[in-house]
Design an enzyme around this catalytic site. Sequence first.
Site, PDB file in Angstrom:
ATOM      1  N   LYS A   1       0.825  -1.208   0.000  1.00 54.50           N
ATOM      2  CA  LYS A   1       0.000   0.000   0.000  1.00 54.50           C
ATOM      3  C   LYS A   1       0.867   1.270   0.000  1.00 54.50           C
ATOM      4  CE  LYS A   1      -3.925  -2.298   2.290  1.00 54.50           C
ATOM      5  NZ  LYS A   1      -4.849  -2.216   3.464  1.00 54.50           N
TER       6      LYS A   1
ATOM      7  N   GLU B   1      -9.871  -9.777  -7.643  1.00 54.23           N
ATOM      8  CA  GLU B   1      -8.898  -8.702  -7.428  1.00 54.23           C
ATOM      9  C   GLU B   1      -7.731  -8.789  -8.414  1.00 54.23           C
ATOM     10  OE1 GLU B   1     -10.025  -8.436  -2.667  1.00 54.23           O
ATOM     11  OE2 GLU B   1      -8.036  -9.137  -3.250  1.00 54.23           O
TER      12      GLU B   1
ATOM     13  N   ASN C   1      -1.967   0.091   6.995  1.00 53.59           N
ATOM     14  CA  ASN C   1      -1.423  -1.191   7.451  1.00 53.59           C
ATOM     15  C   ASN C   1      -0.572  -1.917   6.412  1.00 53.59           C
ATOM     16  OD1 ASN C   1      -3.498  -1.959   5.821  1.00 53.59           O
ATOM     17  ND2 ASN C   1      -4.685  -3.003   7.393  1.00 53.59           N
TER      18      ASN C   1
ATOM     19  N   TYR D   1     -12.817  -1.470  -3.032  1.00 57.11           N
ATOM     20  CA  TYR D   1     -13.253  -1.593  -1.642  1.00 57.11           C
ATOM     21  C   TYR D   1     -14.758  -1.395  -1.485  1.00 57.11           C
ATOM     22  CZ  TYR D   1      -8.418  -1.822   0.043  1.00 57.11           C
ATOM     23  OH  TYR D   1      -7.123  -2.217   0.306  1.00 57.11           O
TER      24      TYR D   1
ATOM     25  N   HIS E   1      -2.073  -5.459   1.554  1.00 57.09           N
ATOM     26  CA  HIS E   1      -3.376  -6.100   1.347  1.00 57.09           C
ATOM     27  C   HIS E   1      -3.162  -7.573   1.032  1.00 57.09           C
ATOM     28  CE1 HIS E   1      -7.416  -6.892  -0.263  1.00 57.09           C
ATOM     29  NE2 HIS E   1      -6.805  -7.543  -1.223  1.00 57.09           N
TER      30      HIS E   1
END
Length: 139
Positions: free
Chosen positions: A11, A128, A114, A51, A117
């Site tokens: 990310k 995805e 975080n 998302y 993913h």
Amino acid sequence: MRTDRTFTMLKPDAVEKGHIGAILEKINASGFRIVAMKLTQMTTQDAKEFYAVHSERPFYGELVEYMTRGPIVAAILEKENAVEDFRTLIGATNPADAAEGTIRKLYAASIGENAVHGSDSDENAAIESAFHFAGREMF
Ligand code: IDP
Ligand code: MG
């Protein structure tokens, strides 16, 4: 449906902090083969769609902002039992709850930012992967 592939993103926070190499090293050392990989940036529309399952959650706007603010590394990874094993490698969503040695424990700043993913099911791994990669980009 194949059960040996998962989809990941390093990310924007992980890319900004220069953690691409260290995270890929852990992924390799854990036995995953890289099937596809690229540095890319999601548009607002991309992130909203990716998302969409979280669209009613209070953090949705913040999540879309975060995921679009800079480039990510998108990748497809192959290994027996890939989805589950990769979720184990990355650790809990909140780094405060993540096990020692996991990618999120090592590199994530907060439950929102975080670092990485990982798909949560074989079905979502396929969806995805197709969202980010054309067939000719998978090897
Ligand atoms: P996961 O990434 O571990 O599968 P999800 O519950 O699917 O976790 O949430 C997707 C992403 O949304 C998380 O990785 C994180 O970036 C963000 N997120 C989840 N919960 C929160 C929260 O409570 N506050 C802010 N961001 C969150
Ligand atoms: Mg999830």
